[in-house]
Design a protein around this motif. Structure first.
Motif, PDB file in Angstrom:
ATOM      1  N   ARG A  34       0.097  -2.636   3.646  1.00 17.37           N
ATOM      2  CA  ARG A  34      -0.289  -1.197   2.753  1.00 17.37           C
ATOM      3  C   ARG A  34      -0.350  -0.378   3.800  1.00 17.37           C
ATOM      4  N   VAL A  39      -1.172   2.981  -1.694  1.00  8.53           N
ATOM      5  CA  VAL A  39       0.138   2.477  -1.698  1.00  8.53           C
ATOM      6  C   VAL A  39       0.244   1.068  -1.811  1.00  8.53           C
ATOM      7  N   SER A  41       1.695  -2.848  -1.399  1.00 11.01           N
ATOM      8  CA  SER A  41       2.516  -3.582  -0.514  1.00 11.01           C
ATOM      9  C   SER A  41       3.911  -4.152  -1.208  1.00 11.01           C
ATOM     10  N   THR A 188       7.036   2.518   0.457  1.00 12.65           N
ATOM     11  CA  THR A 188       6.469   1.813   1.169  1.00 12.65           C
ATOM     12  C   THR A 188       7.053   1.560   2.593  1.00 12.65           C
TER      13      THR A 188
END
Length: 197
Positions: A34, A39, A41, A188
Motif C-alpha cells: 500500500r 490506497v 493494495s 496503485t
C-alpha cells in the motif's frame, strides 16, 4: 450475437488483464504493498473483485451457492471472512493484504472465470431480464455474510436497486465493477513506481 455471447466476448479480456496485469509480472511484495495511506493494495483489490463476482454471479445470476462456501476458499485464501470488504478500516485492509495467500487468490480468480462462464453458458438471453426478488436479495446478504458490521449501511442498497435483474448483476459484478477497480489498481501500480500496461 446475443447478449450472453456479447458478455463472454467482453468478459475474457477483463479477467485476463487482472490475471496478467495485476497478479502476474509483479513480486509478492508489490502485490501486497500500500504505497500511500488510504490506497488499497493490488492484493486487496483483486480479493474484493473476486468476492464481488462470486457473490453477484453465483447468487444473483446463477442462483446457486458461492464457490467461496462450496469449495472452502476462505481457508485456501487465508481470509475466512465472507464479506466484500465494504467498511474495512485501513488497518484491516493492510492486514488482509499481508496475509492473503496469493497463490490461492490466483487460483480463486481462475476458478471464478470457469464458474461465471458455466453460468452464462446455461443462460438464454431472455433470462437476463428475470428480476431478483428483494426478499431473496436480503436473505442472501444476511446468509452469505456479505457485509461486516462497519459496512452494513450497504445492505439496503442491494435490495432497493431500481434494476435487480440478472442482467444487471452480470454486467455490473461480472464486468464493469472489475474495470472500475482495475483502474484503481493501476493507480496503485503508478504510486509504486511501476510502469502501466
Amino acid at each position: 450475437m446475443d447478449a450472453c455471447q456479447f458478455f463472454l466476448l467482453r468478459y475474457g479480456p477483463v479477467h485476463r488483464v487482472v490475471a496478467e496485469g495485476l497478479l502476474g509480472g509483479l513480486t509478492d511484495d508489490q502485490i501486497r504493498a500500500r504505497p500511500v495511506e488510504g490506497v488499497n493494495s493490488i492484493a486487496w483489490i483483486v480479493w474484493h473483485l473476486a468476492r464481488g463476482e462470486d457473490l453477484g454471479v453465483s447468487r444473483f445470476v446463477g442462483h446457486r451457492p458461492q464457490l467461496f462456501f462450496e469449495e472452502g476458499w476462505g481457508q485456501r485464501l487465508n481470509v475466512p471472512d465472507a464479506d466484500l470488504g465494504t467498511g474495512m478500516t485501513a488497518e484491516e485492509v493492510a492486514g488482509l493484504s499481508a496475509r492473503v495467500d496469493l497463490d490461492g487468490l490466483r487460483a480463486y480468480w481462475a476458478r471464478l472465470e470457469q464458474r461465471t462462464r458455466s453460468i452464462v453458458g446455461d443462460l438464454h438471453p431472455e433470462d437476463l431480464d428475470a428480476v431478483n426478488d428483494p426478499t431473496y436479495i436480503r436473505e442472501v446478504v444476511e446468509q452469505d455474510r456479505m457485509f461486516r458490521e462497519a459496512g452494513r449501511w450497504g445492505e439496503g442498497y442491494w435490495a432497493e436497486l431500481p434494476d435487480r435483474s440478472k442482467g444487471y448483476f452480470l454486467g455490473y459484478l461480472g464486468l464493469t465493477h472489475t474495470w472500475a477497480h482495475y483502474s484503481e489498481a493501476m493507480v496503485t501500480r503508478s504510486l509504486l513506481g511501476l510502469p502501466g500496461r
